[in-house]
Design a protein around this motif. Structure first.
Motif, PDB file in Angstrom:
ATOM      1  N   PRO A   1      67.578  84.545  36.488  1.00 21.57           N
ATOM      2  CA  PRO A   1      68.157  85.486  37.462  1.00 21.57           C
ATOM      3  C   PRO A   1      68.659  84.810  38.738  1.00 21.57           C
ATOM      4  CG  PRO A   1      65.763  85.650  37.461  1.00 21.57           C
ATOM      5  CD  PRO A   1      66.128  84.755  36.322  1.00 21.57           C
ATOM      6  N   ARG A   2      68.245  83.557  38.975  1.00 18.78           N
ATOM      7  CA  ARG A   2      68.665  82.842  40.186  1.00 18.78           C
ATOM      8  C   ARG A   2      69.990  82.121  40.001  1.00 18.78           C
ATOM      9  NH1 ARG A   2      63.614  79.062  40.398  1.00 18.78           N
ATOM     10  NH2 ARG A   2      64.321  78.967  38.233  1.00 18.78           N
ATOM     11  N   PHE A   3      70.464  82.034  38.756  1.00 16.55           N
ATOM     12  CA  PHE A   3      71.701  81.319  38.444  1.00 16.55           C
ATOM     13  C   PHE A   3      72.847  82.308  38.271  1.00 16.55           C
ATOM     14  CE2 PHE A   3      70.143  77.086  36.362  1.00 16.55           C
ATOM     15  CZ  PHE A   3      69.410  76.816  37.511  1.00 16.55           C
ATOM     16  N   SER A   4      74.012  81.934  38.759  1.00 12.93           N
ATOM     17  CA  SER A   4      75.211  82.692  38.418  1.00 12.93           C
ATOM     18  C   SER A   4      75.523  82.443  36.944  1.00 12.93           C
ATOM     19  CB  SER A   4      76.391  82.251  39.277  1.00 12.93           C
ATOM     20  OG  SER A   4      76.795  80.937  38.923  1.00 12.93           O
ATOM     21  N   ILE A   5      76.407  83.267  36.383  1.00 11.78           N
ATOM     22  CA  ILE A   5      76.763  83.104  34.973  1.00 11.78           C
ATOM     23  C   ILE A   5      77.401  81.734  34.743  1.00 11.78           C
ATOM     24  CG2 ILE A   5      78.184  84.029  33.113  1.00 11.78           C
ATOM     25  CD1 ILE A   5      75.586  85.629  34.110  1.00 11.78           C
ATOM     26  N   SER A   6      78.200  81.297  35.691  1.00 10.00           N
ATOM     27  CA  SER A   6      78.804  79.971  35.586  1.00 10.00           C
ATOM     28  C   SER A   6      77.735  78.885  35.514  1.00 10.00           C
ATOM     29  CB  SER A   6      79.719  79.725  36.790  1.00 10.00           C
ATOM     30  OG  SER A   6      80.323  78.459  36.716  1.00 10.00           O
ATOM     31  N   GLN A   7      76.699  78.995  36.334  1.00  9.55           N
ATOM     32  CA  GLN A   7      75.615  78.005  36.326  1.00  9.55           C
ATOM     33  C   GLN A   7      74.809  78.065  35.030  1.00  9.55           C
ATOM     34  OE1 GLN A   7      74.004  79.478  40.090  1.00  9.55           O
ATOM     35  NE2 GLN A   7      74.217  77.422  40.964  1.00  9.55           N
ATOM     36  N   VAL A   8      74.582  79.288  34.524  1.00 11.96           N
ATOM     37  CA  VAL A   8      73.839  79.470  33.265  1.00 11.96           C
ATOM     38  C   VAL A   8      74.549  78.751  32.120  1.00 11.96           C
ATOM     39  CG1 VAL A   8      73.264  81.181  31.493  1.00 11.96           C
ATOM     40  CG2 VAL A   8      72.671  81.627  33.870  1.00 11.96           C
ATOM     41  N   ILE A   9      75.864  78.966  32.016  1.00 11.90           N
ATOM     42  CA  ILE A   9      76.624  78.387  30.900  1.00 11.90           C
ATOM     43  C   ILE A   9      76.805  76.883  31.086  1.00 11.90           C
ATOM     44  CG2 ILE A   9      78.844  78.437  29.690  1.00 11.90           C
ATOM     45  CD1 ILE A   9      79.028  81.417  30.416  1.00 11.90           C
TER      46      ILE A   9
ATOM     47  N   SER B   1      87.034  79.483  29.275  1.00 11.10           N
ATOM     48  CA  SER B   1      87.503  79.643  27.896  1.00 11.10           C
ATOM     49  C   SER B   1      86.483  80.360  27.026  1.00 11.10           C
ATOM     50  CB  SER B   1      87.809  78.263  27.303  1.00 11.10           C
ATOM     51  OG  SER B   1      88.150  78.367  25.944  1.00 11.10           O
ATOM     52  N   VAL B   2      85.202  79.968  27.129  1.00  6.57           N
ATOM     53  CA  VAL B   2      84.189  80.581  26.266  1.00  6.57           C
ATOM     54  C   VAL B   2      83.917  82.020  26.678  1.00  6.57           C
ATOM     55  CG1 VAL B   2      82.033  79.955  27.499  1.00  6.57           C
ATOM     56  CG2 VAL B   2      82.066  80.044  24.992  1.00  6.57           C
ATOM     57  N   LEU B   3      84.010  82.338  27.972  1.00  9.32           N
ATOM     58  CA  LEU B   3      83.842  83.734  28.397  1.00  9.32           C
ATOM     59  C   LEU B   3      84.952  84.601  27.811  1.00  9.32           C
ATOM     60  CD1 LEU B   3      82.718  83.361  32.132  1.00  9.32           C
ATOM     61  CD2 LEU B   3      81.360  84.245  30.228  1.00  9.32           C
TER      62      LEU B   3
ATOM     63  N   ARG C   1      82.508  85.087  36.402  1.00  9.08           N
ATOM     64  CA  ARG C   1      81.573  83.989  36.152  1.00  9.08           C
ATOM     65  C   ARG C   1      80.688  83.645  37.348  1.00  9.08           C
ATOM     66  NH1 ARG C   1      86.484  82.077  37.210  1.00  9.08           N
ATOM     67  NH2 ARG C   1      86.822  80.110  38.343  1.00  9.08           N
ATOM     68  N   HIS C   2      81.039  84.109  38.530  1.00 15.48           N
ATOM     69  CA  HIS C   2      80.222  83.812  39.704  1.00 15.48           C
ATOM     70  C   HIS C   2      79.221  84.930  40.008  1.00 15.48           C
ATOM     71  CE1 HIS C   2      82.657  80.307  40.243  1.00 15.48           C
ATOM     72  NE2 HIS C   2      83.760  81.015  40.411  1.00 15.48           N
ATOM     73  N   ARG C   3      79.180  85.950  39.166  1.00 15.81           N
ATOM     74  CA  ARG C   3      78.187  87.010  39.330  1.00 15.81           C
ATOM     75  C   ARG C   3      76.857  86.591  38.709  1.00 15.81           C
ATOM     76  NH1 ARG C   3      81.635  92.390  37.551  1.00 15.81           N
ATOM     77  NH2 ARG C   3      83.336  92.163  39.063  1.00 15.81           N
TER      78      ARG C   3
ATOM     79  N   ARG D   1      76.510  89.013  25.447  1.00 16.79           N
ATOM     80  CA  ARG D   1      77.725  88.212  25.287  1.00 16.79           C
ATOM     81  C   ARG D   1      77.614  86.905  26.075  1.00 16.79           C
ATOM     82  NH1 ARG D   1      82.471  91.116  23.450  1.00 16.79           N
ATOM     83  NH2 ARG D   1      81.887  93.236  22.873  1.00 16.79           N
ATOM     84  N   ILE D   2      77.016  86.983  27.262  1.00 14.75           N
ATOM     85  CA  ILE D   2      76.813  85.781  28.078  1.00 14.75           C
ATOM     86  C   ILE D   2      75.873  84.810  27.362  1.00 14.75           C
ATOM     87  CG2 ILE D   2      75.798  84.921  30.236  1.00 14.75           C
ATOM     88  CD1 ILE D   2      76.779  87.682  31.451  1.00 14.75           C
ATOM     89  N   ALA D   3      74.797  85.343  26.768  1.00 20.52           N
ATOM     90  CA  ALA D   3      73.855  84.499  26.026  1.00 20.52           C
ATOM     91  C   ALA D   3      74.550  83.826  24.844  1.00 20.52           C
ATOM     92  CB  ALA D   3      72.668  85.340  25.553  1.00 20.52           C
ATOM     93  N   ILE D   4      75.447  84.555  24.176  1.00 24.69           N
ATOM     94  CA  ILE D   4      76.200  83.978  23.063  1.00 24.69           C
ATOM     95  C   ILE D   4      77.152  82.897  23.586  1.00 24.69           C
ATOM     96  CG2 ILE D   4      77.924  84.466  21.274  1.00 24.69           C
ATOM     97  CD1 ILE D   4      76.603  87.272  21.015  1.00 24.69           C
ATOM     98  N   ALA D   5      77.786  83.167  24.733  1.00 21.70           N
ATOM     99  CA  ALA D   5      78.702  82.187  25.331  1.00 21.70           C
ATOM    100  C   ALA D   5      77.964  80.906  25.702  1.00 21.70           C
ATOM    101  CB  ALA D   5      79.376  82.793  26.565  1.00 21.70           C
ATOM    102  N   ARG D   6      76.757  81.050  26.243  1.00 17.10           N
ATOM    103  CA  ARG D   6      75.963  79.878  26.617  1.00 17.10           C
ATOM    104  C   ARG D   6      75.696  78.986  25.395  1.00 17.10           C
ATOM    105  NH1 ARG D   6      70.027  80.810  29.042  1.00 17.10           N
ATOM    106  NH2 ARG D   6      69.874  81.962  27.082  1.00 17.10           N
ATOM    107  N   ALA D   7      75.450  79.622  24.246  1.00 11.20           N
ATOM    108  CA  ALA D   7      75.216  78.856  23.019  1.00 11.20           C
ATOM    109  C   ALA D   7      76.518  78.263  22.485  1.00 11.20           C
ATOM    110  CB  ALA D   7      74.563  79.738  21.966  1.00 11.20           C
TER     111      ALA D   7
END
Length: 529
Positions: free
Chosen positions: A373-381, A403-405, A415-417, A429-435
């Motif tokens: 929860p402390r990471f933005s989506i960009s940081q997670v991926i 691209s993956v998003l 991606r910065h949320r 979808r974000i979890a799938i993108a991270r993989a």
């Protein structure tokens, strides 16, 4: 005519001054079941919580409306009057028992508390009534469970304890908020049969909140469809299901996962193979913690999956599905052969194994819990990219993330949320993108749709199919939802008590199951739908 047991009129709910629910009206008679259906965020649960005034006030407020129970106004009622109703005249089963039960209190204390408050029972009487309730809800050997804590119970057992608490004082109205979400189909069947039986026996009304339309059709007399904080359609169950009028209702009814997978190419190479995989956990007792036996969570499992193929792994909770997935990833110790692209994963040292992990990724059941929860989506991926591709520049990292998003159907500008700013389906979808951003060849999907609405489940299934077709991905799809397994898998293995009891092509297994346990699973799935 007799006045309704519950009458909700023109209910409005605001959160921090923002309108969430508007103009919600419905009635509920004694002995009747009304279902509130709709997607996550439609206002179902907050409307139900308003009945018992359980919303987080003053963050939440009711600018308009009336909630009358047996003719008495509950909206704005004094706290002593509400306490007299809560848990006594109106019981509630919450969606997630693990977060609703107190982790520091035993089963006996949690059920007994409501008996002490509302019935004034002494400890022996409360204990006897608690045992009676546990037996009523089908807890095996209830005496041995009195001193159990919530974490020592299975999901189905925790849900039964929640039901026992809600029924302790034989309420006139039971509110059941997603009472079977994330439960196995066989446990779902038992819980639903239990609720039906208790409703007939006690003559209570049931307000059922669910996104599972199969369960709603089987359980409810009437249904109210909620969308964006309003009831868009309501009526008798057959009328709504057979001749829906509102476009959203039609969309909801058509949102079942459907279709079948395309056959796998004959020349598709084998990606993963496991032979005689065993995961045994020691049972240790005594002062010296001697091993006196083993829990055989996975015992002698063989499997293989090819490029572009989905292998479904099904079974009840405790059957060993997730443990098998973790063993294949070498996240827990195991015995047996695990080969990826012909390489023995168990023979690799830590550094080499870490490098291979980019090729084998996992998507977990609860995306909210698996995203920091402390990471933005960009940081997670980006986290995995920084580990496996340390030479990428910041611009290259950002390009891959955007691209993956886009590939998983999300706006790259988001991606910065942070994770809490997305819906459940978007988080998955974000979890799938991270993989996917690591360009793996195998994805292990551990119950990735179990907590999602049916319409969102369909979207995720379509997304996974499209990704698999484009990238020739191999999937291990772990699930208890047989309808989704049938739509996504090519082959299925059925697990029970750590063993594979049946395996085969998906259509053959569903139409001609050979093992009694497989037949019971399929029958339970059909029962609930």
């Amino acid at each position: 005519m007799t006045a309704p047991l519950l009458e909700v009129t023109d209910l409005a709910i605001d959160f921090n001054g923002q309108a969430t629910v508007r103009g919600v009206s419905f009635t509920l008679d004694r002995g009747e079941t009304l279902a509130l259906v709709g997607e996550s965020g439609s206002g179902k649960s907050v409307s139900a919580l308003s009945i018992l005034q359980l919303l987080p006030y003053p963050t939440a407020s009711h600018p308009a409306g009336s909630i009358r129970f047996e003719g008495r106004e509950l909206l704005g009622a004094a706290e002593p009057d509400l306490i007299a109703v809560r848990g006594d005249r109106i019981g509630m089963i919450f969606q997630e028992p693990m977060t609703s039960l107190n982790p520091l209190h035993t089963v006996e204390k949690q059920i007994g508390e409501t008996l002490l408050i509302h019935r004034g029972m002494d400890a022996p009487a409360a204990r006897a009534r608690t045992l009676e309730l546990l037996e009523l809800v089908g807890i095996a050997d209830p005496e041995s469970r009195l001193r159990s804590y919530p974490h020592q119970l299975s999901g189905g057992q925790r849900q039964r304890v929640m039901i026992a608490m809600a029924l302790a004082n034989e309420p006139d109205l039971l509110i059941a908020d997603e009472p079977t979400t994330a439960l196995d189909v066989t446990i779902q069947q038992q819980i639903l049969e239990l609720l039906s039986d208790l409703q007939q026996r006690l003559g209570m009304a049931l307000l059922l909140i669910s996104h599972d339309l199969g369960i709603v059709r089987r359980m409810a007399d009437r249904v109210a469809v909620m969308h964006r904080g309003q009831i868009v359609e309501q009526g008798q169950i057959d009328a709504i299901f057979d001749t829906p009028q509102h476009p959203y209702t039609i969309e909801l009814l058509n949102a079942e996962p459907s279709g079948r997978q395309e056959p796998v190419a004959d020349d598709a190479p084998e990606v993963l193979a496991g032979n005689d995989i065993r995961v045994w956990f020691p049972i240790q007792r005594g002062l010296l913690r001697r091993t006196v036996g083993h829990v055989k969570a996975v015992d002698g499992v063989d499997l293989h999956v090819r490029a572009g193929e989905t292998l479904g792994i099904v079974g009840e909770s405790g059957s060993g599905k997730t443990t098998l997935g973790l063993a294949l990833l070498r996240l827990i110790d195991s015995r047996g052969d695990i080969r990826f692209d012909g390489t023995d994963l168990r023979a690799l040292d830590k550094a080499t194994l870490r490098a291979r992990r980019a090729d084998i990724q996992i998507v977990f059941q609860d995306p909210f819990a698996s995203l920091d929860p402390r990471f933005s989506i960009s940081q997670v991926i980006a986290e995995g990219l920084r580990v496996h591709f340390p030479k990428l520049t910041e611009t290259q990292l950002d390009d891959r993330i955007r691209s993956v998003l886009g590939e998983v159907g999300l706006d790259a500008d988001t991606r910065h949320r942070y994770p809490h700013e997305f819906s459940g389906g978007q988080r998955q979808r974000i979890a799938i993108a991270r993989a996917l951003v690591l360009e793996p060849r195998l994805l292990i999907l551990d119950e990735p749709t179990s907590a999602l609405d049916r319409s969102v489940q369909s979207q995720i299934v379509d997304l996974l199919r499209a990704l698999q077709s484009r990238r020739r991905l191999a999937y291990l799809f772990i699930s208890h939802d047989l309808k989704i397994v049938r739509a996504l898998a090519h082959r299925v293995i059925v697990m029970k008590d750590g063993h594979v009891v049946e395996t085969g092509d998906v259509e053959n297994l569903f139409t001609q199951p050979r093992h009694d346990y497989t037949r019971r699973l399929i029958a339970a799935a059909l029962f609930n739908h």
